[in-house]
Motif scaffolding. Sequence first.
Motif, PDB file in Angstrom:
ATOM      1  N   PRO A 134      36.886  51.694   3.114  1.00 43.84           N
ATOM      2  CA  PRO A 134      36.229  51.169   1.484  1.00 43.84           C
ATOM      3  C   PRO A 134      36.271  49.923   1.419  1.00 43.84           C
ATOM      4  N   ASP A 135      37.394  49.052   1.835  1.00 43.50           N
ATOM      5  CA  ASP A 135      37.604  47.836   1.688  1.00 43.50           C
ATOM      6  C   ASP A 135      36.906  47.196   2.240  1.00 43.50           C
ATOM      7  N   ASP A 136      36.535  47.041   4.109  1.00 44.40           N
ATOM      8  CA  ASP A 136      35.470  46.425   4.737  1.00 44.40           C
ATOM      9  C   ASP A 136      34.178  46.853   4.452  1.00 44.40           C
ATOM     10  N   ALA A 137      33.527  47.466   3.870  1.00 45.30           N
ATOM     11  CA  ALA A 137      32.413  48.219   3.745  1.00 45.30           C
ATOM     12  C   ALA A 137      31.289  46.748   3.234  1.00 45.30           C
ATOM     13  N   PHE A 138      30.416  46.701   3.917  1.00 48.37           N
ATOM     14  CA  PHE A 138      29.370  45.329   3.557  1.00 48.37           C
ATOM     15  C   PHE A 138      28.451  46.175   3.450  1.00 48.37           C
ATOM     16  N   LEU A 139      27.647  45.302   1.825  1.00 43.03           N
ATOM     17  CA  LEU A 139      26.141  46.397   0.959  1.00 43.03           C
ATOM     18  C   LEU A 139      25.220  46.198   2.551  1.00 43.03           C
ATOM     19  N   ASN A 140      24.612  47.577   2.281  1.00 43.94           N
ATOM     20  CA  ASN A 140      23.175  47.603   3.405  1.00 43.94           C
ATOM     21  C   ASN A 140      22.805  46.192   3.039  1.00 43.94           C
ATOM     22  N   ILE A 141      22.038  45.786   3.848  1.00 43.81           N
ATOM     23  CA  ILE A 141      20.627  44.722   3.844  1.00 43.81           C
ATOM     24  C   ILE A 141      19.421  46.008   3.944  1.00 43.81           C
ATOM     25  N   HIS A 142      18.652  45.543   2.875  1.00 42.82           N
ATOM     26  CA  HIS A 142      17.379  46.718   2.285  1.00 42.82           C
ATOM     27  C   HIS A 142      15.654  46.573   3.209  1.00 42.82           C
ATOM     28  N   SER A 143      15.182  47.378   4.115  1.00 39.67           N
ATOM     29  CA  SER A 143      14.805  47.106   5.223  1.00 39.67           C
ATOM     30  C   SER A 143      13.679  46.153   5.160  1.00 39.67           C
ATOM     31  N   ASN A 144      13.080  45.656   4.097  1.00 40.54           N
ATOM     32  CA  ASN A 144      12.311  44.880   4.125  1.00 40.54           C
ATOM     33  C   ASN A 144      12.771  42.613   4.261  1.00 40.54           C
TER      34      ASN A 144
END
Length: 243
Positions: A134-144
């Motif tokens: 979890p410490d390496d997790a990136f936030l998702n980039i929204h599709s639009n």
Amino acid sequence: MEFLDLTVEQLASGYVETEFTYECIYCDFKTFKTEIYNYNDKFYTALGMMQLHILIEHESSLNMLLNLSKKENGLSEHQVDLINMINKGYSDKQIANELKLKESTIRYQRFTLREKEKQSKIYLAIMKSLKQKPDDAFLNIHSNAKQVDERYIATKEDEEKVKQDFFESLYPLKLKLIPRKEKYKIIVLRLICQQLEKSKYSESELNDVLTDIYEDYASLRRSLIEYGFFTRDAFGKTYNKCV
């Protein structure tokens, strides 16, 4: 729903199954499992009606996935044309004639698509293993998202910093100021979208909601459009959430 959080099976079918419903991933249409649906004097179960909806309104889930941007599906325009013709049952010779290529080239490209499928499975397994940290997790980039670059590369740690530095309250959401740094501004907009319950707003409705979050609601509204979190119709009256 977050498009990038869907499973491969959900993306391929075009709908999400919940305890009580089937929900289209491309629009707001949903069916309820306890209901029977009448369409053109024929009766359908909730699942049957959802499948019919995708066929009528979206042609197919494949069609919708192929119409995503190259950034989202990773396919060139040529590959999209090739997949469409394969799906329609064209022979290698017919495809070669359409694309003005040799049959041997088409056979090789079919082979390349199959190899890409195999490689994708391995890649997905690798990324799933990485997400166990979890410490390496990136936030998702929204599709639009528009003009995706380093501004969109943010971690959970960045998100926590934004929550502490730029918000007076998270429940209810109260913003102290809009960050100048674009990466942080995008995180703020993401957090705002997560608390907006509806997928469609009139301008006055959206203004009312944003005013409760921050006094300069107009700047927030412009930023939501600018960074692709919302779209609006040609008349500027209806705002649709894209995440």
